[in-house]
Design an enzyme around this catalytic site. Structure first.
Site, PDB file in Angstrom:
ATOM      1  N   SER A   1      77.978  47.185  36.163  1.00 38.85           N
ATOM      2  CA  SER A   1      77.374  46.751  37.421  1.00 38.85           C
ATOM      3  C   SER A   1      77.278  47.925  38.408  1.00 38.85           C
ATOM      4  O   SER A   1      76.804  48.998  38.041  1.00 38.85           O
ATOM      5  CB  SER A   1      78.190  45.583  37.982  1.00 38.85           C
ATOM      6  OG  SER A   1      77.499  44.913  38.998  1.00 38.85           O
TER       7      SER A   1
ATOM      8  N   ASP B 225      72.927  37.361  31.442  1.00 37.97           N
ATOM      9  CA  ASP B 225      73.002  38.000  32.757  1.00 37.97           C
ATOM     10  C   ASP B 225      71.687  37.802  33.528  1.00 37.97           C
ATOM     11  O   ASP B 225      70.625  38.241  33.088  1.00 37.97           O
ATOM     12  CB  ASP B 225      73.283  39.506  32.563  1.00 37.97           C
ATOM     13  CG  ASP B 225      73.615  40.221  33.862  1.00 37.97           C
ATOM     14  OD1 ASP B 225      73.198  39.745  34.935  1.00 37.97           O
ATOM     15  OD2 ASP B 225      74.284  41.264  33.800  1.00 37.97           O
TER      16      ASP B 225
ATOM     17  N   HIS C 242      76.420  37.646  34.409  1.00 39.97           N
ATOM     18  CA  HIS C 242      76.735  39.020  34.815  1.00 39.97           C
ATOM     19  C   HIS C 242      78.249  39.272  34.824  1.00 39.97           C
ATOM     20  O   HIS C 242      78.718  40.330  34.417  1.00 39.97           O
ATOM     21  CB  HIS C 242      76.141  39.286  36.197  1.00 39.97           C
ATOM     22  CG  HIS C 242      76.395  40.673  36.681  1.00 39.97           C
ATOM     23  ND1 HIS C 242      75.884  41.781  36.042  1.00 39.97           N
ATOM     24  CD2 HIS C 242      77.133  41.143  37.719  1.00 39.97           C
ATOM     25  CE1 HIS C 242      76.280  42.873  36.672  1.00 39.97           C
ATOM     26  NE2 HIS C 242      77.043  42.524  37.683  1.00 39.97           N
TER      27      HIS C 242
HETATM   28  N1  LIG Z   1      82.304  39.700  40.264  1.00 36.63           N
HETATM   29  C1  LIG Z   1      81.864  41.010  40.609  1.00 36.63           C
HETATM   30  C2  LIG Z   1      80.374  40.936  40.861  1.00 36.63           C
HETATM   31  C3  LIG Z   1      79.680  42.225  41.044  1.00 36.63           C
HETATM   32  O1  LIG Z   1      79.605  42.987  39.888  1.00 36.63           O
HETATM   33  C4  LIG Z   1      82.608  41.518  41.809  1.00 36.63           C
HETATM   34  O2  LIG Z   1      83.058  40.701  42.610  1.00 36.63           O
HETATM   35  O3  LIG Z   1      82.801  42.724  41.961  1.00 36.63           O
END
Ligand SMILES: N[C@@H](CCO)C(=O)O
Ligand SMILES: CC(=O)SCCNC(=O)CCNC(=O)[C@H](O)C(C)(C)COP(=O)(O)OP(=O)(O)OC[C@H]1O[C@@H](n2cnc3c(N)ncnc32)[C@H](O)[C@@H]1OP(=O)(O)O
Length: 339
Positions: free
Chosen positions: A137, A291, A320
């Site tokens: 991410s 995702d 995701h």
């Molecule tokens: N669940 C992840 C989402 C973003 O990648 C976070 O809170 O960092």
């Protein structure tokens, strides 16, 4: 956080890409394992939006003996990102010029500024080459940006549901989150709980993009017919409360989404495709079939522009967030890739 990070304090001005400046910079980081004599066993892990430098808190399995990146073999570094509430300079840090927290005086920063901070830490630790860079991410944004600046720095890169630039759908998610924060009249107040109602709404918007229909059916189905008090409702509200309790204050989260929006390794460099072609590292690119935020077709398109890439897709109900919950599957692919 279960274990305090090391703090590297740089007592000189840290210039920012958008024209601002921090009078000094603090970088919170963790390391595991030992840097070997040849200094060729460095693993740099880049964390995503709301995590921190302590892998044990969010990707603990990476530190186990069975991990492809076990600290028995590698020297692992993870630095908290600029602007995050977990120790690196952020809107919650004391501004040395005023003796008070920056709050909404904290200047605009970009992914390129996060990488500038990583470079300072790299030099401090005496690292010249990075054997493996790993990021999911927004963590991957930092890896993409760093390799764009230094195409030969990494021997290998493992990039999980991430990309070389933001795209309109993700920009729209961030814009929606900012609209929610701005609707809370306290969002620029000078206190820790500024904009908390906005943050709760922004987290709920984020959750809609991190998960999907299937996982909610699986985890948030009510056992009986109802007219109110649905599990999905209380889940979304609880996620907002959790983020507020983790010190994601209104202005801090608002600014973080602005920083993410700027991500584009091709900006002033001839475009994304041209920069992707310069990557010298061997790349493992992992996508997740469910995702919504970094869909598989985008991931496949990226892989067609990286010279030395292995593309793999994992199956997850989590969407995701599978990059956080499916470490076992990711580890299996990493073991194959590193064999
Ligand atoms: N669940 C992840 C989402 C973003 O990648 C976070 O809170 O960092
Ligand atoms: C110090 C730190 O926290 S470091 C940060 C670590 N986390 C991260 O880096 C990323 C942010 N975290 C996440 O995105 C998620 O936690 C993940 C992806 C790692 C795991 O997702 P999940 O397994 O679904 O857990 P998630 O945290 O979303 O939800 C579980 C929580 O919701 C609660 N919950 C579940 N269903 C409901 C419901 N219907 N109503 C209210 N609460 C609910 C659970 O009791 C649990 O509470 P707890 O966290 O207080 O134990």
């Amino acid at each position: 956080m279960s274990e305090n990070p090391e703090i590297l304090k740089i007592e000189k001005a840290f210039p920012l890409e958008m024209g601002g400046e921090l009078p000094e910079l603090e970088i919170a980081y963790h390391t595991w394992g030992q840097l070997n004599e040849k200094k060729d066993n460095v693993v740099w892990v880049f964390h995503a939006l709301t995590a921190n430098s302590n892998l044990a808190d969010w990707w603990g399995d990476i530190l186990c003996d069975e991990s492809a990146l076990s600290p028995n073999k590698y020297f692992i570094v993870c630095a908290n990102i600029l602007g995050s509430p977990y120790g690196t300079s952020s809107p919650l840090t004391i501004n040395p010029k005023t003796g008070e927290r920056y709050y909404s005086d904290f200047p605009m920063y970009t992914i390129r500024d996060m990488v500038a901070a990583h470079k300072i830490l790299r030099d401090h630790l005496g690292i010249e080459k990075i054997a493996i860079g790993l990021g999911g991410s927004m963590g991957g944004f930092q890896a993409y940006e760093w390799v764009a600046q230094e195409p030969a720095l990494f021997e290998k890169l493992i990039l999980v549901v991430t990309g070389p630039r933001e795209l309109p759908w993700r920009l729209a998610v961030h814009a929606s989150q900012r609209i929610a924060i701005e609707a809370d009249p306290t969002w620029r107040d000078r206190d820790m709980r500024a904009g908390e109602h906005g943050v709760a709404a922004a987290r709920a918007i984020g959750m809609l993009s991190y998960r999907n229909h299937t996982i909610f059916n699986q985890t948030q189905a009510d056992s009986e017919s109802k007219t109110e008090g649905f599990r999905a409702d209380s889940y979304m509200r609880y996620q907002g409360k959790k983020l507020i309790d983790r010190k994601f204050q209104g202005y801090l989260l608002w600014l973080m989404t602005k920083g993410m929006d700027t991500h584009d390794i091709g900006r002033n460099r001839g475009g994304v495709e041209a920069v992707l072609k310069t990557i010298q590292a061997e790349v493992l690119q992992i996508s997740i079939d469910s995702d919504l935020l970094f869909p598989a077709d985008e991931q496949q398109w990226i892989s067609t522009h990286i010279p030395n890439v292995t593309y793999r897709e994992i199956n997850s109900l989590y969407g995701h967030d599978g990059f956080l919950t499916e470490f076992g599957k990711i580890n299996k692919l990493m073991l194959e890739f590193l064999r």
